[in-house]
Write a protein that holds these residues in place. Structure first.
Motif, PDB file in Angstrom:
ATOM      1  N   GLN A  12       0.872  -1.187   0.000  1.00  0.00           N
ATOM      2  CA  GLN A  12       0.000   0.000   0.000  1.00  0.00           C
ATOM      3  C   GLN A  12       0.900   1.225   0.000  1.00  0.00           C
ATOM      4  N   VAL A  13       0.462   2.264  -0.708  1.00  0.00           N
ATOM      5  CA  VAL A  13       1.212   3.525  -0.745  1.00  0.00           C
ATOM      6  C   VAL A  13       0.250   4.684  -0.550  1.00  0.00           C
ATOM      7  N   VAL A  61       3.084   2.470   3.069  1.00  0.00           N
ATOM      8  CA  VAL A  61       2.313   2.217   4.300  1.00  0.00           C
ATOM      9  C   VAL A  61       1.816   0.775   4.296  1.00  0.00           C
ATOM     10  N   SER A  62       2.601  -0.120   3.676  1.00  0.00           N
ATOM     11  CA  SER A  62       2.163  -1.514   3.539  1.00  0.00           C
ATOM     12  C   SER A  62       1.901  -2.199   4.863  1.00  0.00           C
ATOM     13  N   ALA A  63       2.605  -1.756   5.914  1.00  0.00           N
ATOM     14  CA  ALA A  63       2.408  -2.379   7.226  1.00  0.00           C
ATOM     15  C   ALA A  63       1.496  -1.549   8.099  1.00  0.00           C
ATOM     16  N   ASN A  64       1.021  -0.409   7.590  1.00  0.00           N
ATOM     17  CA  ASN A  64       0.301   0.550   8.426  1.00  0.00           C
ATOM     18  C   ASN A  64      -1.209   0.301   8.492  1.00  0.00           C
TER      19      ASN A  64
ATOM     20  N   VAL C 507       3.038   7.256   9.813  1.00  0.00           N
ATOM     21  CA  VAL C 507       3.637   5.931   9.565  1.00  0.00           C
ATOM     22  C   VAL C 507       3.936   5.227  10.889  1.00  0.00           C
ATOM     23  N   THR C 508       3.145   5.546  11.921  1.00  0.00           N
ATOM     24  CA  THR C 508       3.402   4.987  13.248  1.00  0.00           C
ATOM     25  C   THR C 508       3.484   3.472  13.229  1.00  0.00           C
ATOM     26  N   GLU C 509       2.601   2.811  12.494  1.00  0.00           N
ATOM     27  CA  GLU C 509       2.590   1.346  12.517  1.00  0.00           C
ATOM     28  C   GLU C 509       3.275   0.745  11.291  1.00  0.00           C
ATOM     29  N   GLN C 510       3.814   1.610  10.426  1.00  0.00           N
ATOM     30  CA  GLN C 510       4.586   1.104   9.294  1.00  0.00           C
ATOM     31  C   GLN C 510       5.900   0.498   9.790  1.00  0.00           C
ATOM     32  N   TRP C 511       6.387   1.027  10.915  1.00  0.00           N
ATOM     33  CA  TRP C 511       7.668   0.587  11.451  1.00  0.00           C
ATOM     34  C   TRP C 511       7.480  -0.058  12.825  1.00  0.00           C
ATOM     35  N   ASP C 571      10.060  -2.999   8.833  1.00  0.00           N
ATOM     36  CA  ASP C 571       8.655  -3.060   8.409  1.00  0.00           C
ATOM     37  C   ASP C 571       7.855  -3.703   9.540  1.00  0.00           C
ATOM     38  N   GLY C 572       6.733  -3.101   9.881  1.00  0.00           N
ATOM     39  CA  GLY C 572       5.938  -3.564  11.018  1.00  0.00           C
ATOM     40  C   GLY C 572       5.621  -5.054  10.969  1.00  0.00           C
ATOM     41  N   ARG C 573       5.452  -5.571   9.747  1.00  0.00           N
ATOM     42  CA  ARG C 573       5.087  -6.991   9.617  1.00  0.00           C
ATOM     43  C   ARG C 573       6.246  -7.919   9.988  1.00  0.00           C
TER      44      ARG C 573
END
Lengths: 139, 74, 731
Positions: A12-13, A61-64, C507-511, C571-573
């Motif tokens: 996602q971007v 924002v792939s993990a967001n 981007v708090t949960e991106q990382w 990456d959060g994942r």
């Protein structure tokens, strides 16, 4: 009874600035894999930052956000327990999206068709939202 | 539960918004030149009418855009 | 079917209410009034019932006139007060609805509007149910601006309804006459008596009808006194709301002329539920009260659970009679929701127990749970507070965790910190206007700690700004301020500086972020990465990219403990993987928020919201060094020169060495001042605290009392004042 499952999105971007070719410009609509979030803000599913060299900003924002899919003929009755938007199919038509509150979580709702909604939410809120949705489905 | 019209997203319940107080109170162009009294006025003093009031609101749980509206405070 | 009332079993019939069943069984009394204990009985056939209140299981204060008889029902009479009885296994929930027309009341007028109506129509009635009624046994309890209605279905489902048009067809309530002993069992409103089949022993009474104007009035509609029916009726217009049927007064009989009969005014009841009489009104007026609002408060008329449905109009008529004025001159009391009592549980709905609030967790959460972490709530986040080993108390665990962080190596999940991506040609200018310090000179690949102030000069938040590229930054915020700081930034950008070309993305949960902390942190991480970690290659506050434990990562040398430390961002994942691999790479101690608090407090680092409370400035914190003197302006600068900000007696951040551990919040004497943070220090071998104390920095060396405990005032840094530990053990 509606079915709820998590859908893994490949990437996602968030794209900022002027609308890129093919982006929806009408508020709260989608076009292709792009969702309108604001007059200068889109969420694009399945894309990467480098896909938008002309954009003012493109942020991975792939993990967001995680994605749930809710499917069923009672999908409106499920969501209406925690969402104050008018979900009638003549108002929230397939292809429309909306940022709003679902129960106590901020979400992006995206109606794919008459019986299918995608719900995008921050991962940290996902366990709560999943619990809430499963409870609402049972009612 | 007020119904607030976001210029982008249309009418939404007030819980989606945050209130920004009186509209058109601009940050002074030259704060260094502002006297003590004028600066305190900017920081702390706002109108509080009973009746029509021009206000700022932001669509916090939606498109996050700031906008103005006029509201009858009665 | 059989039901029990007051311990006695009776026969009930399908479709009748408890009140109807009692009357049919000859029970015309069976109740007592709240204050005077007067015998009472069923008085009405609706929600206006003032006497026949019952407890049914866990449901208190139910009106027998609204309770349908069921086989096995057990009801106890209540004298005006219910009991809280748990557990209540009722499922309460909420539903939102949108409609074109909301019709309140399914009598003939309401049904007459519903039948031809087009679009989405909701016909709602509090007592009736049936196929043509959309929501039966549903009370509309409130009507709010924008035609927002709250309704309660069968006492358990809250409906939140947004209607384009509202039609009120709420009819009227019969009014009792006022005469001595008008409250004795057997006296009953005439319409109700007829509904119950005019049973033997009943004295039907009526003094006219009062339209149910409540919702009209709640919505802001005006009222005028109608002399013919002797009650207020809706007056004027209200956008989007219409009144039909007997609510308007039409079709209601003329009211008999009002007179106060002779006799004992103390037995002439105006509000039966409150045991309030004509004598009480006469006393109120004798005390000098002239408005109905004052009479209401003096006599408590209208304040019972029935909210004066039978009482309020009579109260106006009696007061007017005693004052010698026309009732229309007195007006009415303010009508407020809810129209009928609503239990708190209905408003709570599903938001209880595990669904009370979101519990936010990081991707590493399962590991913390599996390893016995004790958690604390930081806003909505559920964060590990400490990781006790077998038999350890919190104090034991924290001392051990601190010792590891300062002596060897420890790790913490710091994923919850807010993160904001700031990009664009004007990014530096934007950051310079928002933060107190300057970012022009921040090189790509470096971080700088910064402070954000409000326009009044008080500290809003702190964090680290990382320059990722020429026009791209990542700003961190404290955990609880992720949302507020982004909102703050957007507010200035959109409303004051719309010409700045800069874009902000959360981007708090991106990382996911793991802090590896301690003199051995470099050695521990070296086993997991090819990134050169030596001090020359990786100076303090630098950022490096590469792989850590096989996962693409961004590593920063920042420290909230004063020790050598590396924050690894992935990456959060991949967060859980990263944590597990760092943990497995050698002996390392996980630590939580409690240890984090102690370590930073030993170094005098303030925590926003702990050492700050919205009144504290950078200068109060001893952080004048972070305020740029070169910038023309930034948010907060002008306020630093306000006379109040320059007061010499302002509270300043200091440290305390108390005789024994003190409580956070303890007041300091001589003050004013208070303890903001208090811990046991492994490094110092004893208790210490941070505090805000008037003229604190001048008073270093003095002794103060903190809630009776003597404490020496010291500088805010109690450990490693020179900052020598920051680069790890000397080579």
């Amino acid at each position: 009874m509606a079915d709820l499952h998590e859908l893994e999105l490949e990437s996602q971007v968030i794209v900022r600035g002027e609308p890129q070719p093919g982006f929806p410009v009408e508020p709260n609509t989608t076009a292709g894999r792009a969702l309108w979030l604001g007059p200068d803000e889109w969420l694009v599913i399945g894309a990467l930052e480098e896909d938008f060299p002309a954009a003012a900003a493109a942020v991975d924002v792939s993990a967001n956000c995680v994605c749930f899919e809710l499917v069923g003929d009672d999908v409106e009755q499920v969501l209406a327990q925690g969402c104050s938007l008018d979900l009638h199919p003549s108002v929230f038509t397939p292809g429309r999206c909306a940022q709003t509150l679902l129960a106590k979580a901020q979400v992006i709702l995206h109606r794919r068709d008459a019986e299918t909604f995608r719900i995008l939410v921050r991962p940290s809120y996902a366990p709560y939202l999943q619990m809430w949705l499963e409870d609402a489905i049972r009612e | 539960m007020l119904l607030v019209r976001c210029p982008w997203c249309g009418e939404r319940d007030e819980v989606e918004f945050s209130y920004g107080g009186q509209a058109q109170v601009a940050y002074p162009a030259d704060p260094a030149a502002a006297g003590e009294e004028d600066w305190s006025q900017y920081l702390f003093v706002r109108d509080n009418p009973k009746g029509l009031f021009r206000e700022r609101w932001v669509h916090t749980h939606g498109c996050r855009r700031w906008f103005e509206l006029e509201r009858d405070t009665r | 079917m059989k039901f029990t009332f007051g311990g006695v079993e009776y026969e009930g019939q399908e479709g009748e209410t408890l009140a109807a069943a009692l009357v049919r069984n000859g029970v015309l009394g069976g109740f007592r009034s709240l204050y005077r204990g007067r015998p009472r009985g069923v008085y009405s056939a609706g929600e206006e019932e003032p006497n026949a209140l019952v407890q049914i299981g866990s449901q208190p204060l139910q009106r027998a006139t609204l309770v349908p008889v069921e086989d096995g029902l057990v009801a106890e009479p209540l004298a005006g007060k219910g009991r809280l009885v748990g557990p209540d296994s009722t499922r309460y929930d909420t539903m939102h609805a949108h409609c074109d027309v909301l019709i309140v009341g399914a009598g003939s007028a309401g049904r007459g509007v519903a039948a031809p109506a087009r679009g989405r129509v909701l016909l709602v009635d509090g007592m009736l149910e049936g196929v043509e009624i959309t929501l039966g046994r549903t009370w509309v309890v409130g009507l709010y601006p924008g035609n927002y209605a709250l309704a309660v279905e069968r006492g358990r489902r809250l409906w939140r309804i947004r209607a384009r048009h509202v039609v009120l067809a709420t009819g009227a309530i019969e009014r009792p006459p006022v005469f001595p002993d008008n409250d004795v069992p057997g006296v009953m409103l005439a319409g109700a008596a007829a509904r119950y089949g005019d049973p033997v022993g009943v004295t039907p009474v009526s003094a006219g009808w009062s339209p149910r104007v409540h919702l009209w009035s709640q919505a802001g509609g005006a009222l005028r006194w109608d002399d013919r029916i002797g009650a207020p009726v809706p007056d004027g217009q209200l956008s989007g709301v219409a009144c039909v049927g007997r609510l308007t007064g039409e079709g209601l009989p003329d009211a008999p002329p009002f007179t106060l009969p002779g006799g004992d005014e103390d037995a002439m009841f105006v509000d039966l539920e409150r045991d309030a009489t004509v004598a009480d009104i006469r006393r109120a007026i004798g005390a000098g009260l002239r408005s109905v609002e004052h009479v209401k408060r003096y006599t408590s008329i209208g304040t019972g659970s029935e909210q004066g449905k039978l009482a309020n109009v009579n109260a106006i008529r009696v007061a007017a009679e005693l004052l010698g004025v026309h009732p229309g001159e007195l007006g009415t009391t303010t009508f407020r929701p809810p129209y009928v009592p609503v239990s708190f549980a209905v408003f709570a709905g599903r938001n209880r127990g595990r669904l009370f609030d979101p519990v936010r967790v990081t991707p590493i959460h399962p590991w913390h749970v599996a390893h016995g972490a004790v958690f604390e709530n930081v806003g909505l986040w559920h964060r590990p507070r400490y990781y006790p080993r077998q038999g350890e108390s919190m104090d034991d665990a924290v001392l051990r965790e601190c010792a590891s962080a300062r002596g060897r190596v420890a790790m913490m999940d710091v994923t919850t910190l807010g993160k904001i991506d700031v990009q664009g040609p004007d990014a530096v200018e934007f950051l310079n206007r928002i933060y107190t310090n300057a970012y022009d000179t921040l090189a790509v690949g470096m971080c700088r700690y910064g402070l954000i102030c409000r326009a009044d000069g008080t500290v809003l938040d702190d964090g680290v700004v990382m320059r990722v590229a020429e026009e791209r930054f990542l700003c961190t915020t404290t955990t609880g301020n992720a949302g507020p700081v982004l909102a703050w930034m957007e507010e200035w950008l959109q409303t004051e500086w719309p010409d700045l070309r800069v874009w902000l993305t959360s981007v708090t949960e991106q990382w996911a972020t793991v802090a590896v902390v301690g003199p051995d942190s470099r050695a521990h991480l070296a086993a997991l990465t090819e990134i050169p970690l030596d001090a020359d290659s990786f100076p303090f506050m630098a950022v490096r990219q590469g792989e850590v434990a096989g996962i693409p990562a961004r590593v920063c040398r920042v420290s909230f403990s004063g020790e050598l430390a590396f924050e690894v961002n992935v990456d959060g994942r991949r967060g859980l993987d990263l944590w597990a691999r760092i943990y497995a790479a050698g002996e390392i101690t996980p630590y939580g928020t409690e240890t984090m608090h102690v370590l930073r407090a030993e170094k005098g680092y303030p925590i926003i919201g702990q050492e700050t409370d919205g009144t504290v400035t950078p200068q109060d914190l001893g952080m004048g060094w972070i305020v740029s003197t070169a910038k023309r302006d930034f948010v907060g600068l002008r306020s630093f020169s306000r006379s109040d900000n320059a007061r010499p007696d302002r509270k300043q951040l200091v440290g305390l060495l108390p005789e024994r551990r003190v409580d956070e919040g303890a007041q300091l004497v001589p003050g004013p001042g208070h303890v903001t943070s208090s811990y046991m220090s492994a490094a110092l071998g004893g208790p210490f605290a941070l505090a805000l104390l008037a003229r604190g920095r001048e008073r270093i060396g003095e002794t103060v009392q903190a809630d009776g405990v003597a404490a020496e005032v010291v500088g805010s840094v109690v450990y490693d004042k020179e900052g020598a530990r920051r680069d790890g053990r000397p080579a």
